[in-house]
Scaffold this motif. Structure first.
Motif, PDB file in Angstrom:
ATOM      1  N   LEU A   1     -20.746   8.130 -26.886  1.00 14.51           N
ATOM      2  CA  LEU A   1     -22.042   8.522 -27.418  1.00 14.51           C
ATOM      3  C   LEU A   1     -23.221   8.017 -26.591  1.00 14.51           C
ATOM      4  CD1 LEU A   1     -23.508   9.933 -29.763  1.00 14.51           C
ATOM      5  CD2 LEU A   1     -23.495   7.751 -30.953  1.00 14.51           C
ATOM      6  N   LEU A   2     -23.266   6.757 -26.289  1.00 17.91           N
ATOM      7  CA  LEU A   2     -24.398   6.190 -25.553  1.00 17.91           C
ATOM      8  C   LEU A   2     -24.077   6.012 -24.079  1.00 17.91           C
ATOM      9  CD1 LEU A   2     -25.532   3.548 -28.190  1.00 17.91           C
ATOM     10  CD2 LEU A   2     -26.371   5.881 -27.870  1.00 17.91           C
TER      11      LEU A   2
ATOM     12  N   PRO B   1     -24.374  16.330 -23.061  1.00 14.52           N
ATOM     13  CA  PRO B   1     -25.668  15.956 -23.640  1.00 14.52           C
ATOM     14  C   PRO B   1     -25.522  15.638 -25.133  1.00 14.52           C
ATOM     15  CG  PRO B   1     -25.537  18.331 -23.441  1.00 14.52           C
ATOM     16  CD  PRO B   1     -24.269  17.765 -22.847  1.00 14.52           C
ATOM     17  N   LEU B   2     -25.117  14.427 -25.450  1.00 15.07           N
ATOM     18  CA  LEU B   2     -24.848  14.054 -26.839  1.00 15.07           C
ATOM     19  C   LEU B   2     -26.123  13.700 -27.609  1.00 15.07           C
ATOM     20  CD1 LEU B   2     -21.560  12.041 -26.291  1.00 15.07           C
ATOM     21  CD2 LEU B   2     -21.865  14.474 -26.799  1.00 15.07           C
ATOM     22  N   ARG B   3     -27.210  13.458 -26.907  1.00 13.47           N
ATOM     23  CA  ARG B   3     -28.529  13.209 -27.496  1.00 13.47           C
ATOM     24  C   ARG B   3     -28.503  12.196 -28.637  1.00 13.47           C
ATOM     25  NH1 ARG B   3     -30.923  18.276 -29.480  1.00 13.47           N
ATOM     26  NH2 ARG B   3     -28.892  18.495 -30.415  1.00 13.47           N
ATOM     27  N   PHE B   4     -27.876  11.059 -28.390  1.00 12.22           N
ATOM     28  CA  PHE B   4     -27.825   9.972 -29.376  1.00 12.22           C
ATOM     29  C   PHE B   4     -27.265  10.416 -30.723  1.00 12.22           C
ATOM     30  CE2 PHE B   4     -31.276   8.934 -26.434  1.00 12.22           C
ATOM     31  CZ  PHE B   4     -30.775   7.740 -25.926  1.00 12.22           C
ATOM     32  N   GLY B   5     -26.316  11.333 -30.689  1.00 12.88           N
ATOM     33  CA  GLY B   5     -25.660  11.774 -31.911  1.00 12.88           C
ATOM     34  C   GLY B   5     -26.264  13.010 -32.539  1.00 12.88           C
TER      35      GLY B   5
ATOM     36  N   PRO C   1     -23.964  18.201 -32.439  1.00 15.18           N
ATOM     37  CA  PRO C   1     -22.774  18.238 -33.300  1.00 15.18           C
ATOM     38  C   PRO C   1     -21.493  18.139 -32.466  1.00 15.18           C
ATOM     39  CG  PRO C   1     -24.294  20.008 -33.871  1.00 15.18           C
ATOM     40  CD  PRO C   1     -24.784  19.409 -32.581  1.00 15.18           C
ATOM     41  N   VAL C   2     -20.498  17.455 -32.994  1.00 21.79           N
ATOM     42  CA  VAL C   2     -19.229  17.294 -32.285  1.00 21.79           C
ATOM     43  C   VAL C   2     -18.616  18.643 -31.921  1.00 21.79           C
ATOM     44  CG1 VAL C   2     -16.857  16.442 -32.485  1.00 21.79           C
ATOM     45  CG2 VAL C   2     -18.777  14.960 -33.120  1.00 21.79           C
ATOM     46  N   PRO C   3     -18.583  19.625 -32.822  1.00 20.29           N
ATOM     47  CA  PRO C   3     -18.016  20.922 -32.409  1.00 20.29           C
ATOM     48  C   PRO C   3     -18.780  21.559 -31.245  1.00 20.29           C
ATOM     49  CG  PRO C   3     -18.110  20.771 -34.799  1.00 20.29           C
ATOM     50  CD  PRO C   3     -18.875  19.594 -34.265  1.00 20.29           C
ATOM     51  N   GLU C   4     -20.097  21.392 -31.215  1.00 19.62           N
ATOM     52  CA  GLU C   4     -20.885  21.931 -30.101  1.00 19.62           C
ATOM     53  C   GLU C   4     -20.540  21.205 -28.798  1.00 19.62           C
ATOM     54  OE1 GLU C   4     -25.530  21.846 -28.773  1.00 19.62           O
ATOM     55  OE2 GLU C   4     -25.118  22.413 -30.860  1.00 19.62           O
ATOM     56  N   ALA C   5     -20.408  19.889 -28.875  1.00 22.23           N
ATOM     57  CA  ALA C   5     -20.018  19.116 -27.690  1.00 22.23           C
ATOM     58  C   ALA C   5     -18.627  19.526 -27.225  1.00 22.23           C
ATOM     59  CB  ALA C   5     -20.076  17.621 -27.992  1.00 22.23           C
TER      60      ALA C   5
ATOM     61  N   GLY D   1     -29.110  11.725 -40.567  1.00 24.60           N
ATOM     62  CA  GLY D   1     -29.501  12.973 -39.911  1.00 24.60           C
ATOM     63  C   GLY D   1     -28.674  13.306 -38.693  1.00 24.60           C
ATOM     64  N   SER D   2     -27.808  12.410 -38.270  1.00 25.02           N
ATOM     65  CA  SER D   2     -27.025  12.613 -37.058  1.00 25.02           C
ATOM     66  C   SER D   2     -25.835  13.509 -37.348  1.00 25.02           C
ATOM     67  CB  SER D   2     -26.540  11.274 -36.507  1.00 25.02           C
ATOM     68  OG  SER D   2     -25.573  11.470 -35.512  1.00 25.02           O
ATOM     69  N   THR D   3     -25.775  14.645 -36.664  1.00 22.69           N
ATOM     70  CA  THR D   3     -24.653  15.556 -36.881  1.00 22.69           C
ATOM     71  C   THR D   3     -23.359  14.999 -36.304  1.00 22.69           C
ATOM     72  OG1 THR D   3     -25.330  16.771 -34.921  1.00 22.69           O
ATOM     73  CG2 THR D   3     -26.049  17.633 -37.050  1.00 22.69           C
ATOM     74  N   ALA D   4     -23.447  14.239 -35.213  1.00 21.31           N
ATOM     75  CA  ALA D   4     -22.233  13.606 -34.667  1.00 21.31           C
ATOM     76  C   ALA D   4     -21.727  12.551 -35.639  1.00 21.31           C
ATOM     77  CB  ALA D   4     -22.512  12.991 -33.299  1.00 21.31           C
ATOM     78  N   ALA D   5     -22.648  11.761 -36.177  1.00 21.57           N
ATOM     79  CA  ALA D   5     -22.244  10.723 -37.126  1.00 21.57           C
ATOM     80  C   ALA D   5     -21.648  11.363 -38.384  1.00 21.57           C
ATOM     81  CB  ALA D   5     -23.426   9.841 -37.483  1.00 21.57           C
ATOM     82  N   ALA D   6     -22.200  12.479 -38.821  1.00 26.46           N
ATOM     83  CA  ALA D   6     -21.660  13.157 -40.000  1.00 26.46           C
ATOM     84  C   ALA D   6     -20.213  13.569 -39.777  1.00 26.46           C
ATOM     85  CB  ALA D   6     -22.513  14.380 -40.335  1.00 26.46           C
TER      86      ALA D   6
END
Length: 119
Positions: free
Chosen positions: A6-7, A33-37, A40-44, A108-113
């Motif tokens: 992530l970072l 480009p994970l943009r600090f979470g 979204p994981v599926p997009e990545a 609000g983080s889609t990766a964290a979700a």
């Protein structure tokens, strides 16, 4: 193929890349480009698939090592986006495959979700 966390960025693998030398060529280490979470994981995972396709074509088998969220992204590509058809080996290092409580403070983080443990 090495997938950063992530970072992180591809430089996190510099020491490993030096150790491998020319033993694992071609070695792809894309910058996602994970943009600090915020990505979204599926997009990545879709972006990862695009890098794989551009570098290796549509059928060449690949080995993946994912670090931290990079392991979750790689697993998502394998399981949900057809990567299982061409993945020879998958190694996940320090990846929250069953979720992590540290994702709770970032609502609000889609990766964290995507990596919050289910209750």
């Amino acid at each position: 193929m090495l997938v950063h966390g992530l970072l992180d960025n591809p430089a996190v693998f510099n020491a490993l890349k030096r150790c491998l030398g020319d033993q694992r060529q071609p070695l792809l280490i894309p910058e996602l480009p994970l943009r600090f979470g915020l990505t979204p994981v599926p997009e990545a995972a879709e972006l990862l698939g695009g890098h794989i396709e551009a570098a290796f074509g549509l059928e060449q088998p690949v080995d993946l090592l994912g670090f931290s969220i990079g392991g979750v992204i790689a697993r998502t590509w394998i399981q949900l986006l057809g990567g299982h058809r061409r993945t020879r080996r998958f190694i996940s290092v320090g990846s929250p495959q069953q979720g992590t409580l540290t994702a709770q403070p970032w609502p609000g983080s889609t990766a964290a979700a995507f990596i919050r443990p289910s209750t």
